[in-house]
Design a protein around this motif. Structure first.
Motif, mmCIF file in Angstrom:
data_model
loop_
_atom_site.group_PDB
_atom_site.id
_atom_site.type_symbol
_atom_site.label_atom_id
_atom_site.label_comp_id
_atom_site.label_asym_id
_atom_site.label_seq_id
_atom_site.Cartn_x
_atom_site.Cartn_y
_atom_site.Cartn_z
ATOM 1 N N PHE A 166 1.237 -8.173 9.390
ATOM 2 C CA PHE A 166 2.278 -8.840 8.599
ATOM 3 C C PHE A 166 3.631 -8.140 8.707
ATOM 4 N N LEU A 167 3.635 -6.847 8.405
ATOM 5 C CA LEU A 167 4.895 -6.096 8.298
ATOM 6 C C LEU A 167 4.784 -4.739 8.953
ATOM 7 N N LYS A 168 5.933 -4.235 9.394
ATOM 8 C CA LYS A 168 6.052 -2.827 9.752
ATOM 9 C C LYS A 168 7.063 -2.227 8.780
ATOM 10 N N VAL A 169 6.681 -1.100 8.190
ATOM 11 C CA VAL A 169 7.464 -0.489 7.117
ATOM 12 C C VAL A 169 7.700 0.983 7.451
ATOM 13 N N ARG A 170 8.958 1.423 7.307
ATOM 14 C CA ARG A 170 9.257 2.857 7.405
ATOM 15 C C ARG A 170 8.960 3.445 6.038
ATOM 16 N N ILE A 171 7.924 4.299 5.974
ATOM 17 C CA ILE A 171 7.444 4.746 4.671
ATOM 18 C C ILE A 171 8.268 5.904 4.122
ATOM 19 N N ASN A 172 8.274 5.981 2.799
ATOM 20 C CA ASN A 172 8.989 7.056 2.110
ATOM 21 C C ASN A 172 8.142 8.318 2.001
ATOM 22 N N ASP A 173 6.826 8.144 1.770
ATOM 23 C CA ASP A 173 5.967 9.290 1.477
ATOM 24 C C ASP A 173 4.546 9.018 1.958
ATOM 25 N N PRO A 174 4.131 9.662 3.069
ATOM 26 C CA PRO A 174 2.783 9.413 3.586
ATOM 27 C C PRO A 174 1.679 9.824 2.614
ATOM 28 N N ASP A 175 1.995 10.709 1.649
ATOM 29 C CA ASP A 175 0.987 11.131 0.675
ATOM 30 C C ASP A 175 0.518 9.975 -0.203
ATOM 31 N N GLU A 176 1.321 8.898 -0.256
ATOM 32 C CA GLU A 176 0.899 7.732 -1.043
ATOM 33 C C GLU A 176 -0.416 7.156 -0.532
ATOM 34 N N LEU A 177 -0.747 7.425 0.715
ATOM 35 C CA LEU A 177 -1.991 6.883 1.279
ATOM 36 C C LEU A 177 -3.216 7.739 0.956
ATOM 37 N N ASP A 178 -2.998 8.859 0.282
ATOM 38 C CA ASP A 178 -4.122 9.737 -0.042
ATOM 39 C C ASP A 178 -5.194 9.030 -0.868
ATOM 40 N N GLU A 179 -4.776 8.059 -1.687
ATOM 41 C CA GLU A 179 -5.721 7.356 -2.551
ATOM 42 C C GLU A 179 -6.367 6.162 -1.851
ATOM 43 N N ALA A 180 -5.879 5.808 -0.678
ATOM 44 C CA ALA A 180 -6.426 4.638 0.021
ATOM 45 C C ALA A 180 -7.853 4.917 0.485
ATOM 46 N N PRO A 202 0.813 -1.217 0.000
ATOM 47 C CA PRO A 202 0.000 0.000 0.000
ATOM 48 C C PRO A 202 0.847 1.267 0.000
ATOM 49 N N VAL A 203 2.118 1.129 0.361
ATOM 50 C CA VAL A 203 3.046 2.262 0.426
ATOM 51 C C VAL A 203 4.437 1.791 0.019
ATOM 52 N N SER A 204 5.291 2.737 -0.336
ATOM 53 C CA SER A 204 6.699 2.438 -0.586
ATOM 54 C C SER A 204 7.481 2.683 0.696
ATOM 55 N N GLY A 205 8.484 1.850 0.922
ATOM 56 C CA GLY A 205 9.298 2.033 2.119
ATOM 57 C C GLY A 205 10.183 0.825 2.357
ATOM 58 N N THR A 206 10.743 0.783 3.557
ATOM 59 C CA THR A 206 11.673 -0.278 3.930
ATOM 60 C C THR A 206 11.090 -1.110 5.068
ATOM 61 N N VAL A 207 11.127 -2.421 4.914
ATOM 62 C CA VAL A 207 10.622 -3.324 5.955
ATOM 63 C C VAL A 207 11.537 -3.215 7.180
#
Length: 129
Positions: free
Chosen positions: A102-116, A73-78
């Motif tokens: 499942f996972l915890k991810v340090r996200i690159n850009d919280p704006d990616e969730l705007d479409e969720a 759902p987002v870009s980032g690092t596990v």
């Protein structure tokens, strides 16, 4: 049994959810998806340190009925994976929004969730209301 869709989460069409706390996103799949899949028998998740790209497959979930890809759902690092559910994937269905993450991810850009989707939008979509 009524399925739950916690209001504090964001949802994807592909049934993943995200709980965002600062720059850390906790990712799992919705109770609806688990209900559709049936008994979960195997999970394939990325390793800590792996990079996720929004919209790309990050692993698979296998049930007695099917094997389904899961999409980031987002870009980032596990930064963490839930080893407890890797060892006992059947427990995902018991608490998908709590212990069944499942996972915890340090996200690159919280704006990616705007479409969720919000919980209400997701509920309407999956329940066909």
């Amino acid at each position: 049994m009524a399925l739950e869709y916690p209001e504090d989460l964001k949802y994807l069409d592909s049934h993943e959810y995200v709980r965002l706390e600062g720059e850390i996103a906790t990712i799992g799949i919705s109770a609806f998806a688990i209900d559709q899949l049936g008994d979960i028998v195997f999970l394939d998740l990325p390793e800590v340190g792996d990079a996720l790209s929004k919209g790309e497959s990050f692993g698979t979930i296998e049930s007695v009925k099917a094997v389904e890809d899961m999409y980031a759902p987002v870009s980032g690092t596990v930064i963490e994976r839930n080893t407890a559910i890797l060892e006992a994937p059947e427990h995902v269905s018991e608490d998908p929004y709590g212990e069944g993450w499942f996972l915890k991810v340090r996200i690159n850009d919280p704006d990616e969730l705007d479409e969720a989707l919000s919980a209400e939008e997701y509920r309407s979509q999956v329940e066909g209301e």
